[in-house]
Design an enzyme around this catalytic site. Structure first.
Site, PDB file in Angstrom:
ATOM      1  N   SER A 238       0.840  -1.190   0.000  1.00  0.00           N
ATOM      2  CA  SER A 238       0.000   0.000   0.000  1.00  0.00           C
ATOM      3  C   SER A 238       0.884   1.253   0.000  1.00  0.00           C
ATOM      4  O   SER A 238       1.743   1.385  -0.863  1.00  0.00           O
ATOM      5  CB  SER A 238      -0.957  -0.069   1.203  1.00  0.00           C
ATOM      6  OG  SER A 238      -2.029   0.809   1.067  1.00  0.00           O
ATOM      7  N   ASP A 465      -8.609  -4.185  -6.375  1.00  0.00           N
ATOM      8  CA  ASP A 465      -8.178  -3.422  -5.199  1.00  0.00           C
ATOM      9  C   ASP A 465      -8.925  -2.097  -5.109  1.00  0.00           C
ATOM     10  O   ASP A 465      -8.882  -1.293  -6.037  1.00  0.00           O
ATOM     11  CB  ASP A 465      -6.677  -3.153  -5.276  1.00  0.00           C
ATOM     12  CG  ASP A 465      -6.078  -2.745  -3.950  1.00  0.00           C
ATOM     13  OD1 ASP A 465      -6.659  -1.871  -3.279  1.00  0.00           O
ATOM     14  OD2 ASP A 465      -5.025  -3.287  -3.579  1.00  0.00           O
ATOM     15  N   HIS A 495      -7.674  -5.532  -0.809  1.00  0.00           N
ATOM     16  CA  HIS A 495      -6.504  -4.659  -0.824  1.00  0.00           C
ATOM     17  C   HIS A 495      -5.242  -5.490  -0.661  1.00  0.00           C
ATOM     18  O   HIS A 495      -4.962  -6.021   0.407  1.00  0.00           O
ATOM     19  CB  HIS A 495      -6.635  -3.644   0.309  1.00  0.00           C
ATOM     20  CG  HIS A 495      -5.604  -2.567   0.295  1.00  0.00           C
ATOM     21  ND1 HIS A 495      -5.178  -1.937  -0.868  1.00  0.00           N
ATOM     22  CD2 HIS A 495      -4.899  -1.983   1.303  1.00  0.00           C
ATOM     23  CE1 HIS A 495      -4.279  -1.018  -0.567  1.00  0.00           C
ATOM     24  NE2 HIS A 495      -4.089  -1.034   0.742  1.00  0.00           N
TER      25      HIS A 495
END
Length: 526
Positions: A238, A465, A495
């Site tokens: 991320s 995502d 995610h």
């Protein structure tokens, strides 16, 4: 108010791994000189060679999310924690210093040990010290030849964590209307942003100019040297992919074997990043709705088409805008918290049942589950205490991003956001103002992640995502430069990819990290 500034220069939803948002167990440095080198004794000339004093980890503190000390690893090995001293301001290396909290699990096979593998799980604002132990089983194969290492980046957790409002103030802040409909609501919204920013300046003003991604990347270079590694082996997830990209740009020759999963698009400014998230969460919601319809009567939400399921959700949010419902204790579920809770549940397909149940219960007048999901996103525990996840998230993003949107500019952009998502458009569109009142100027519009001369970096894009949309993977690979970014695709939901359990993704990552086998660019995993 909206969950504070997001993935990166945007002001939407924090791009943290789902487990980092929900898992509370972990470990932390105790913040004192007895757990590592003292900031008063380690000076610039010997920071790179400072000795870390590793000790058994205590329970994470409130800033890191609370919980209990981490359980022993498979085989009985214990997690170890320490702290590392770095300059507050790298431009003034003889000035003030801060200490960064670290955690490690030593490699099982010391004879074949490759080195350290440093993790950043995202946010910005996620505590790596508290998060890494929750992934112990997922990374056990990597621990065969790596010391697994993570840290609280500067401004996070026990690493001089940013402090803003207290718990009572935050309860009110997160309950306020983040999608104002008239002048009075607009004033309340902007006043809330100003009050929050002023509290951050009052409580952490000295640190705010120095918590950005560039300094965090410099910290990782110091960490590499202190850990004794010739190159930095890195696993960024991320926001951790942006941090890794900035590191690669600053220190391309220091990059070892690196993996970027759930990839931030480094070419997008605040507006583009927030709009991308809006579309990403809308896509994830539509995938949830299709699944609901496919299950027929087994799904608790009414509607024979995805659009009808979505209309049910938007209808609930419209009603909450007018009248909140009972939540947890004396706290009510507002429209803002419900939207935040819905977004939280889209971080992983495993949370879809919670989303279904939460919307169904809220429709019947009980907002407890959606409020609990929102609390998880905001870092609030069951005792009503907040981690500093969102405070650090705001601080890092606002010192990174130069952009400051006025009320008029924001309102002009709302139609495009609403067109992108009936559910999240207003919420993330108004979020553009997250840094407007911030007391510290930002550094960039987009970060430079070009890294000529770097070792290959494995880039994993997930087609479903919500928080870091799939297009970001190709953009990152291109921005890193020819011969550096090696992109592979995971056709999945949620995610991130590695922690989904997909064998194809894990084999590709493990093959590179453990055996230096670079997968073929363009590999697709289903």
């Amino acid at each position: 108010m909206p969950t504070s500034p997001a993935t990166r220069r945007g002001t939407g939803l924090a791009a943290v791994t789902a487990a980092a948002l929900l898992a509370a167990t972990g470990c932390s440095d105790n913040g004192g000189a007895d757990s590592g080198e003292s900031g008063s004794t380690v000076r610039p000339k010997d920071m790179a060679s400072q000795r870390l004093d590793w000790k058994r980890c205590p329970a994470p503190d409130t800033a890191e999310g609370g919980g209990t000390a981490p359980s022993p690893l498979p085989g009985g090995a214990q997690w170890e924690c320490s702290s590392m001293t770095v300059p507050l301001d790298y431009a003034k290396p003889d000035g003030a210093t801060i200490k960064l909290a670290l955690i490690r699990a030593k490699a099982r096979d010391q004879a074949r040990r490759i080195g350290s593998l440093v993790f950043n799980f995202g946010g910005p604002g996620g505590s790596g010290v508290a998060t890494l132990p929750s992934f112990a089983n997922d990374y056990e194969k990597l621990r065969s030849r790596y010391d697994l290492v993570s840290f609280d980046p500067r401004g996070v957790g026990r690493s001089d964590g940013v402090e803003c409002e207290n718990a009572r103030q935050l309860d009110a802040y997160y309950a306020q209307d983040a999608t104002p409909d008239d002048a009075a609501e607009e004033k309340a919204f902007t006043d809330g942003l100003a009050t929050y920013a002023a509290a951050c300046e009052k409580n952490s003003g000295t640190a705010l100019p120095y918590v950005g991604t560039t300094n965090a990347a410099r910290d990782m270079e110091t960490m590499r040297k202190v850990l004794g590694d010739n190159r930095l082996n890195y696993f960024g997830i991320s926001y951790g992919t942006e941090l890794g990209g900035v590191y690669a740009h600053l220190y391309p020759k220091s990059v070892g074997r690196a993996v970027f999963d759930a990839v931030v698009n480094p070419t997008e400014n605040s507006e583009q990043g927030s709009l991308g998230q809006t579309k990403g969460f809308q896509l994830a919601l539509e995938n949830f709705e299709k699944d609901c319809v496919a299950r027929g009567d087994a799904c608790k939400l009414p509607g024979s088409t995805p659009k009808e399921v979505e209309a049910h959700i938007t209808g609930l949010l419209d009603r909450l805008d007018k009248q909140p419902i009972a939540g947890i204790g004396d706290r009510e579920l507002t429209q803002t918290q419900a939207t935040n809770g819905i977004a939280q549940a889209l971080y992983s397909k495993e949370f879809w049942p919670l989303l279904e149940e939460g919307v169904d219960e809220a429709d019947a007048g009980s907002g407890a589950l959606l409020l609990a999901l929102s609390d998880s996103m905001n870092g609030r525990d069951e005792k009503g205490q907040y981690s500093n996840l969102q405070a650090a998230n705001a601080a890092v993003n606002c010192v990174d991003s130069k952009e400051r949107y006025t009320l008029e500019q924001t309102k002009a952009k709302l139609p495009e956001f609403r067109a992108a998502s009936p559910v999240f458009g207003d919420f993330l569109g108004w979020g553009l103002m997250g840094c407007t009142k911030w007391p510290v100027p930002g550094q960039w519009t987009t970060p430079d992640v070009s890294a000529p001369g770097s070792a290959p970096i494995l880039i994993i894009g997930n087609t479903g995502d919500p928080a870091t949309p799939y297009a970001g993977a190709k953009a990152m690979a291109n921005a890193l430069g020819k011969g550096v970014g090696v992109e592979i695709t995971y056709r999945g939901q949620g995610h991130g990819a590695y922690n989904s359990g997909n064998a194809c993704v894990q084999d590709a990552v493990n093959g590179y990290l453990l055996n230096d086998k670079v997968p073929a660019a363009g590999t697709v995993c289903d």
